[in-house]
Structure formats: structure tokens, C-alpha cells
Design a protein around this motif. Structure first.
Motif, PDB file in Angstrom:
ATOM      1  N   GLY A   6      27.489  48.313  51.722  1.00 58.12           N
ATOM      2  CA  GLY A   6      27.744  46.867  51.253  1.00 58.12           C
ATOM      3  C   GLY A   6      28.837  46.382  52.090  1.00 58.12           C
ATOM      4  O   GLY A   6      29.176  46.765  52.957  1.00 58.12           O
ATOM      5  N   ASP A   7      28.959  44.970  51.507  1.00 58.83           N
ATOM      6  CA  ASP A   7      30.152  44.246  52.286  1.00 58.83           C
ATOM      7  C   ASP A   7      29.901  43.984  53.734  1.00 58.83           C
ATOM      8  O   ASP A   7      30.830  44.014  54.585  1.00 58.83           O
ATOM      9  CB  ASP A   7      31.452  44.868  52.111  1.00 58.83           C
ATOM     10  CG  ASP A   7      32.020  45.322  50.718  1.00 58.83           C
ATOM     11  OD1 ASP A   7      31.592  44.632  49.850  1.00 58.83           O
ATOM     12  OD2 ASP A   7      32.657  46.208  50.450  1.00 58.83           O
ATOM     13  N   LYS A  46      26.936  39.551  53.214  1.00 63.56           N
ATOM     14  CA  LYS A  46      25.783  39.072  52.638  1.00 63.56           C
ATOM     15  C   LYS A  46      26.104  37.731  52.029  1.00 63.56           C
ATOM     16  O   LYS A  46      25.112  36.813  51.921  1.00 63.56           O
ATOM     17  CB  LYS A  46      25.405  39.986  51.415  1.00 63.56           C
ATOM     18  CG  LYS A  46      24.784  41.434  51.994  1.00 63.56           C
ATOM     19  CD  LYS A  46      24.383  42.151  50.690  1.00 63.56           C
ATOM     20  CE  LYS A  46      25.308  42.612  49.859  1.00 63.56           C
ATOM     21  NZ  LYS A  46      26.340  43.557  50.305  1.00 63.56           N
ATOM     22  N   ASN A  59      29.986  44.392  40.016  1.00 67.42           N
ATOM     23  CA  ASN A  59      30.377  45.121  41.014  1.00 67.42           C
ATOM     24  C   ASN A  59      30.540  44.346  42.579  1.00 67.42           C
ATOM     25  O   ASN A  59      31.272  44.736  43.364  1.00 67.42           O
ATOM     26  CB  ASN A  59      29.626  46.552  41.036  1.00 67.42           C
ATOM     27  CG  ASN A  59      28.295  46.261  40.909  1.00 67.42           C
ATOM     28  OD1 ASN A  59      27.764  45.128  40.698  1.00 67.42           O
ATOM     29  ND2 ASN A  59      27.536  47.553  41.160  1.00 67.42           N
ATOM     30  N   GLY A  86      31.039  41.709  45.473  1.00 66.05           N
ATOM     31  CA  GLY A  86      32.092  40.763  45.782  1.00 66.05           C
ATOM     32  C   GLY A  86      31.543  40.026  46.862  1.00 66.05           C
ATOM     33  O   GLY A  86      31.614  40.921  48.056  1.00 66.05           O
ATOM     34  N   HIS A  87      31.102  38.955  46.744  1.00 64.82           N
ATOM     35  CA  HIS A  87      30.458  38.094  47.807  1.00 64.82           C
ATOM     36  C   HIS A  87      31.442  37.163  48.382  1.00 64.82           C
ATOM     37  O   HIS A  87      31.590  36.070  47.315  1.00 64.82           O
ATOM     38  CB  HIS A  87      29.045  37.865  47.727  1.00 64.82           C
ATOM     39  CG  HIS A  87      28.060  38.772  47.581  1.00 64.82           C
ATOM     40  ND1 HIS A  87      26.573  38.704  47.135  1.00 64.82           N
ATOM     41  CD2 HIS A  87      28.322  40.183  47.590  1.00 64.82           C
ATOM     42  CE1 HIS A  87      26.258  39.654  46.793  1.00 64.82           C
ATOM     43  NE2 HIS A  87      27.039  40.667  47.063  1.00 64.82           N
ATOM     44  N   GLY A 137      33.857  56.861  42.744  1.00 66.53           N
ATOM     45  CA  GLY A 137      34.665  55.635  43.277  1.00 66.53           C
ATOM     46  C   GLY A 137      34.010  54.260  42.873  1.00 66.53           C
ATOM     47  O   GLY A 137      34.154  53.476  43.402  1.00 66.53           O
ATOM     48  N   THR A 191      33.327  50.603  40.731  1.00 63.01           N
ATOM     49  CA  THR A 191      34.176  49.702  40.912  1.00 63.01           C
ATOM     50  C   THR A 191      34.875  49.221  39.092  1.00 63.01           C
ATOM     51  O   THR A 191      35.600  48.377  38.868  1.00 63.01           O
ATOM     52  CB  THR A 191      33.135  48.366  40.973  1.00 63.01           C
ATOM     53  OG1 THR A 191      32.420  48.212  39.925  1.00 63.01           O
ATOM     54  CG2 THR A 191      33.000  48.277  42.566  1.00 63.01           C
ATOM     55  N   GLN A 240      25.031  44.696  46.774  1.00 66.39           N
ATOM     56  CA  GLN A 240      25.252  46.487  47.233  1.00 66.39           C
ATOM     57  C   GLN A 240      24.372  46.555  48.497  1.00 66.39           C
ATOM     58  O   GLN A 240      24.236  45.513  49.418  1.00 66.39           O
ATOM     59  CB  GLN A 240      24.978  47.426  46.078  1.00 66.39           C
ATOM     60  CG  GLN A 240      25.924  47.407  44.729  1.00 66.39           C
ATOM     61  CD  GLN A 240      26.058  46.156  43.973  1.00 66.39           C
ATOM     62  OE1 GLN A 240      24.909  46.112  43.334  1.00 66.39           O
ATOM     63  NE2 GLN A 240      26.916  45.521  43.810  1.00 66.39           N
ATOM     64  N   VAL A 250      26.091  56.341  44.829  1.00 67.92           N
ATOM     65  CA  VAL A 250      25.302  55.338  44.903  1.00 67.92           C
ATOM     66  C   VAL A 250      25.740  54.365  43.732  1.00 67.92           C
ATOM     67  O   VAL A 250      26.449  54.884  42.889  1.00 67.92           O
ATOM     68  CB  VAL A 250      23.918  55.511  44.851  1.00 67.92           C
ATOM     69  CG1 VAL A 250      23.696  56.192  46.236  1.00 67.92           C
ATOM     70  CG2 VAL A 250      23.358  56.464  43.478  1.00 67.92           C
ATOM     71  N   THR A 251      25.076  53.315  43.722  1.00 67.99           N
ATOM     72  CA  THR A 251      25.137  52.324  42.499  1.00 67.99           C
ATOM     73  C   THR A 251      24.332  52.692  41.525  1.00 67.99           C
ATOM     74  O   THR A 251      23.200  53.573  42.095  1.00 67.99           O
ATOM     75  CB  THR A 251      25.375  50.939  42.697  1.00 67.99           C
ATOM     76  OG1 THR A 251      25.614  50.081  41.523  1.00 67.99           O
ATOM     77  CG2 THR A 251      24.236  50.229  43.390  1.00 67.99           C
ATOM     78  N   VAL A 292      33.227  51.592  50.611  1.00 70.04           N
ATOM     79  CA  VAL A 292      34.537  51.829  49.699  1.00 70.04           C
ATOM     80  C   VAL A 292      33.808  53.025  48.605  1.00 70.04           C
ATOM     81  O   VAL A 292      32.553  52.784  48.409  1.00 70.04           O
ATOM     82  CB  VAL A 292      34.796  50.501  48.861  1.00 70.04           C
ATOM     83  CG1 VAL A 292      36.078  49.822  49.531  1.00 70.04           C
ATOM     84  CG2 VAL A 292      33.702  49.353  49.088  1.00 70.04           C
ATOM     85  N   ARG A 296      40.648  47.642  47.168  1.00 73.53           N
ATOM     86  CA  ARG A 296      40.685  48.902  47.786  1.00 73.53           C
ATOM     87  C   ARG A 296      40.505  48.765  49.373  1.00 73.53           C
ATOM     88  O   ARG A 296      39.562  48.099  49.914  1.00 73.53           O
ATOM     89  CB  ARG A 296      39.906  49.916  47.364  1.00 73.53           C
ATOM     90  CG  ARG A 296      39.975  50.581  46.029  1.00 73.53           C
ATOM     91  CD  ARG A 296      38.993  51.505  45.613  1.00 73.53           C
ATOM     92  NE  ARG A 296      37.675  50.597  45.455  1.00 73.53           N
ATOM     93  CZ  ARG A 296      36.397  51.635  44.862  1.00 73.53           C
ATOM     94  NH1 ARG A 296      36.526  52.661  44.717  1.00 73.53           N
ATOM     95  NH2 ARG A 296      35.388  50.980  44.636  1.00 73.53           N
TER      96      ARG A 296
END
Ligand code: GDP
Ligand code: IMO
Ligand code: MG
Length: 426
Positions: free
Chosen positions: A12-13, A16, A38, A40-41, A126, A128, A223, A237-238, A272, A302
Motif C-alpha cells: 500500500g501507499d 496509486k 481504509n 488514503g490516496h 494494526g 485502520t 491497498q 492483510v485487509t 503500515v 502512523r
């Protein structure tokens, strides 16, 4: 081919949002197909910096329809506040479409997410805390409520009563949490329903009509591959299929309509939340990368764990997503280093692995095998042409391309839309 998929290849992150925004101008529709708030783009263009959670990153373009597909989950409160924030910034969401089949995040889903994490103690995922796992659990359990249920107050109430008959004992007896009454939830959710009504569509029908009319669709992933419920580092994982397969089920577009699959990979690696991360750095180099790359979570604030680029996982992502193209992001950040390591394989139990080991316990204690490449140690954020990059940066890209077995079509060298090198995308 009329439809393309954009997917995260790491944890992720990867950038994208920026890459979606960058290429969205070439699409008539941009549809999110999985996940919820969940995500954050970050999108930075025309002096606007947006942190998008549920609205697709194509929203910046007038004339492009943003669609929230059926594979997504919708938190009505957060979605409406996102729509309001966007409109305050002069970005209209009038063209937004929300699938009637997307599931709704309820207040108890968020309570359960938090309480379950607490129960897990040091083994926590962990998350979101956006209620993602419990909402998808209810979807699979067939006890969820969908966006279309909000169109009819009577049905909404009835389904909610049934859901609460199942959920309240879990809240009370398993987690010692307060329970909910249907009346209490209706009081807050029915006004949301009223506001959401104009956006609700049969999204698969809408998307396929667009295809029939010769329009192009971008399916925007949230994700990433290593957070995918099937292909990621389970259980860390999500709860959705973030990979390209999820783009088909999460949009209602057939696989034969999809031509290109663009994987987005950061030029180093971050994560994260908990879970294995073989190339994680615990030294000042990791701190330097995190500081230079501003590696702080968009959704949770975070600090992201930082490490070296892992060629094994991006090669794995190429396999499970069928990538045709790769976008390498944040190349400018590596300008702070004199030497750059890249993981080319793992070693575990005296064996060498060039793909992600099948058994999670092997992955957990895998030691990365690195190759060290020279850094370029200069600012490349102004470069727009691949051939103008320093030789070391071009060699770095060539090396990542070889490891992935996929051509690098886009390179980003800064957060702004223009800070991009388009090699083969257009
Ligand atoms: P996403 O979840 O994959 O959309 O990525 P995030 O938005 O969570 O995180 C990516 C961060 O990197 C954001 O703050 C972007 O503005 C920033 N970013 C994207 N591309 C670049 C780049 O090429 N260079 C730099 N320095 N920052 C970038
Ligand atoms: P974007 O789309 C990075 C991580 C969480 C946690 C795990 C499960 O911005 O790349 P969840 O709340 O989904 O149940 O959390 O997945 N996670 C993300 N990490 N970027 C994301 O989204 C993420 N969405 C979820 O940190 O480890
Ligand atoms: Mg993000």
C-alpha cells in the motif's frame, strides 16, 4: 482494450492516488473496486492537495465519472464528509456514482474492529479501525446491509433489526460493548440515505453501458497485492481482493474487457501495521528514507515502516495480477543515498527463494539477499525525460524492470502531477 486496472504491488501507499490522477485524463470513468475508507490516496494537482479515502482519484477531471464499485464498502458519514470537503475546494462530486450493491459500514463494525484488535493484544493486525474487516465479514456471512437498502426505509429497518439480532449478542457477550437499537442507527443513517440517494446506481450496468458506448474505464485499486486477502501476507492483510482479479468482481466488468494492468511500486518499500517485511530497515538509513519520503500514513497518521525495494514481491505481484506495465514512484527520494540496496531473493532454511515462499513461517524468517547499486545523489525532481536521468537512476530502473519482468512505463519524481516521466504509458 477499453478497461485498464491500476493496482498496488507492495503493502500500500505506493502512490496509486498520484498515478491514478495522472492518467485519469485519458479515461472517461474511474472506478474504485475494493476497500473502503481504509485507503488514503493523495492527489496533488492545480494547487490542490487531496487525501481521498473513498472517492476515486479521477475526481479531479471534469468529464470523468468517478464510480464506487460494488466490491467497495461505503461509510456513509465519511463519504458525505469527503464529498463536502471536495466541494468546498471547488471539486464537484455531482458525477459520482455509488454502487447499490456496495456494503455499508455500520457503527458496530467500527466498534468490533477496535475491540477485536484490542483482544489480539501483541498479535494485533494494526488495522485502520475503519470497520473494514467486520463489514466484509458481514458481507460474506450474508448479514450485511447494502447501499441499495438505504433506498427503502422499511427494508433498511427490517434488515437492520435482523443484523442487530445477530450482532448485539457478539458486542455484548464477546466484547462487553454497548449494543445498538435499530431506531438509534436509523436516526443517523436515514438522513445519510437521503443525501446519498442521487448517487446510487446499478454500477455494473452503468460501466458496461459506458464500454458499449466506446468509453475507457480505469479500475483503481486500493491497498495492494501483499494486503490482498488471498494473495497477501495473511492474516496481516485487509479483508478484500485488492489484486486485479478483484477489479472484475468488484466492478461487474468481464475479464475480457481488460487490456492493461498497471502495477504501482514505490522505488523503496513501506508498510503500515503489523506483519512480515523482510527488507525492513531499523537503522538511520530507514529513518532517512522515511523523513525524505514523508512516510506518514494518510488515513491514520502512523509512521510507515521503511525498507529496501523488494524485487521478489514485485515479481510476485506481476504474476498474481498479470501486470502489463509498471509505475515506479518516488524515485526522487532515493537521491538522498550514496548506495541503494535491492532485494533479489530470500534465503531461509539453507534454501534460496526467488519468489514469495509458499509457507508463511518461511516468509517470516526469510533473510533478504541484496544487490547494491550506486546512488545518484542529486535532485531529479525536475527531470521529465528518462534519458535525462543520471546514469545510476536509469540503471536502477533497468534493474527493477529486469527483476519484475515487466516494462516500467511511468516513473514519478515528485508528488505533483507534472513530476512524472511517461516512458510507455501514452
Ligand atoms: P496511495 O495510497 O498509493 O495513493 O499513496 P499515498 O498517497 O498514501 O502515499 C504516497 C505519498 O507519496 C503521498 O504523500 C504522495 O503525495 C507522495 N508521492 C507520490 N508520488 C511521489 C513522488 O514521485 N515523489 C515524492 N517525493 N512523493 C510522491
Ligand atoms: P492505500 O489504498 C497501507 C493495512 C493496515 C493494516 C491492514 C488491515 O492507501 O494504499 P484494515 O483497516 O484494512 O482492516 O487494515 O491493512 N492497510 C493499509 N496500508 N495503505 C492502505 O491503503 C491500507 N489499507 C489498509 O495498516 O495493516
Ligand atoms: Mg495510501
Amino acid at each position: 482494450m477499453p478497461a485498464s486496472v491500476l493496482v498496488g504491488t507492495q503493502w500500500g501507499d505506493e502512490g496509486k492516488g498520484k498515478v491514478t490522477d495522472l492518467i485519469s485524463g485519458g479515461f472517461d470513468v474511474v472506478c474504485r473496486y475494493a476497500g473502503g475508507a481504509n485507503a488514503g490516496h493523495t492527489v496533488i494537482a492545480n494547487d490542490h492537495e487531496l487525501a481521498l479515502h473513498q472517492v476515486p482519484s479521477g475526481v479531479m477531471y471534469e468529464g470523468t465519472y468517478p464510480v464506487i464499485g460494488n466490491g467497495c464498502i461505503v461509510d456513509p458519514e465519511l463519504l458525505l464528509s469527503e464529498i463536502d470537503t471536495l466541494s468546498e475546494q471547488g471539486i464537484s462530486c455531482d458525477a459520482l456514482k455509488v454502487s447499490g450493491n456496495a456494503h455499508i459500514v455500520m457503527p458496530y463494525h467500527k466498534d468490533l474492529d477496535g475491540a477485536h484488535e484490542k483482544r489480539l493484544g501483541k498479535n494485533l493486525i494494526g488495522t485502520t479501525k475503519r470497520g473494514v474487516g467486520p463489514t466484509y465479514m458481514d458481507k460474506m456471512n450474508r448479514t450485511g446491509l447494502r447501499v441499495q437498502d438505504m433506498l427503502d426505509e422499511k427494508i433498511f429497518r427490517e434488515k437492520l433489526e435482523a443484523a442487530l439480532a445477530y450482532t448485539n449478542p457478539i458486542l455484548e457477550k464477546v466484547y462487553e460493548l454497548p449494543t445498538y437499537s435499530a431506531a438509534q442507527i436509523c436516526e443517523t443513517y436515514l438522513p445519510y440515505a437521503e443525501r446519498l440517494c442521487p448517487y446510487i446506481v446499478e454500477s455494473s450496468l452503468f460501466l458496461n453501458e459506458q464500454l458499449e458506448a466506446g468509453k475507457n474505464i480505469l479500475l483503481e485499486g486500493a491497498q495492494a497485492t501483499m494486503l490482498d486477502i488471498d494473495h497477501g501476507t495473511y492474516p496481516f492483510v485487509t479483508s478484500s481482493n485488492c489484486t486485479a482479479g478483484g477489479a472484475v468482481t468488484g466492478s461487474g466488468i468481464g475479464p475480457t474487457q481488460i487490456g492493461r494492468v498497471l502495477g504501482v511500486a514505490k522505488s523503496y518499500l513501506t508498510r503500515v501495521g503489523s506483519g512480515p517485511f523482510p527488507t525492513e530497515l531499523f537503522d538511520e538509513v530507514g529513518d532517512l528514507i522515511g523523513r525524505t519520503g514523508h512516510e506518514v500514513g494518510v488515513t491514520t497518521g502512523r509512521a510507515r515502516r521503511c525498507g529496501w525495494y523488494d524485487g521478489v514481491i514485485v515479481n510476485y505481484a506481476a504474476r498474481v495480477n498479470g501486470l502489463t506495465d509498471l509505475a515506479i514512484t518516488k524515485l526522487d527520494v532515493l537521491g538522498c543515498l550514496d548506495k541503494i540496496k535491492v532485494c533479489v531473493a530470500y534465503e531461509a532454511d539453507g534454501r534460496r527463494y526467488t519468489t514469495v515462499p509458499e509457507h508463511q513461517s518461511v516468509f517470516y524468517h526469510s533473510k533478504p539477499v541484496y544487490e547494491t547499486l550506486p546512488g545518484w545523489q542529486c535532485d531529479i525532481s525536475g527531470v521529465r525525460d528518462f534519458y535525462r536521468l543520471p546514469r545510476e537512476a536509469k540503471d536502477y530502473i533497468d534493474f527493477l524492470e529486469q527483476l519484475a519482468g515487466v516494462r516500467v512505463s511511468i516513473i514519478t519524481v515528485g508528488p505533483d502531477r507534472e513530476q512524472t516521466i511517461d516512458r510507455y504509458w501514452n
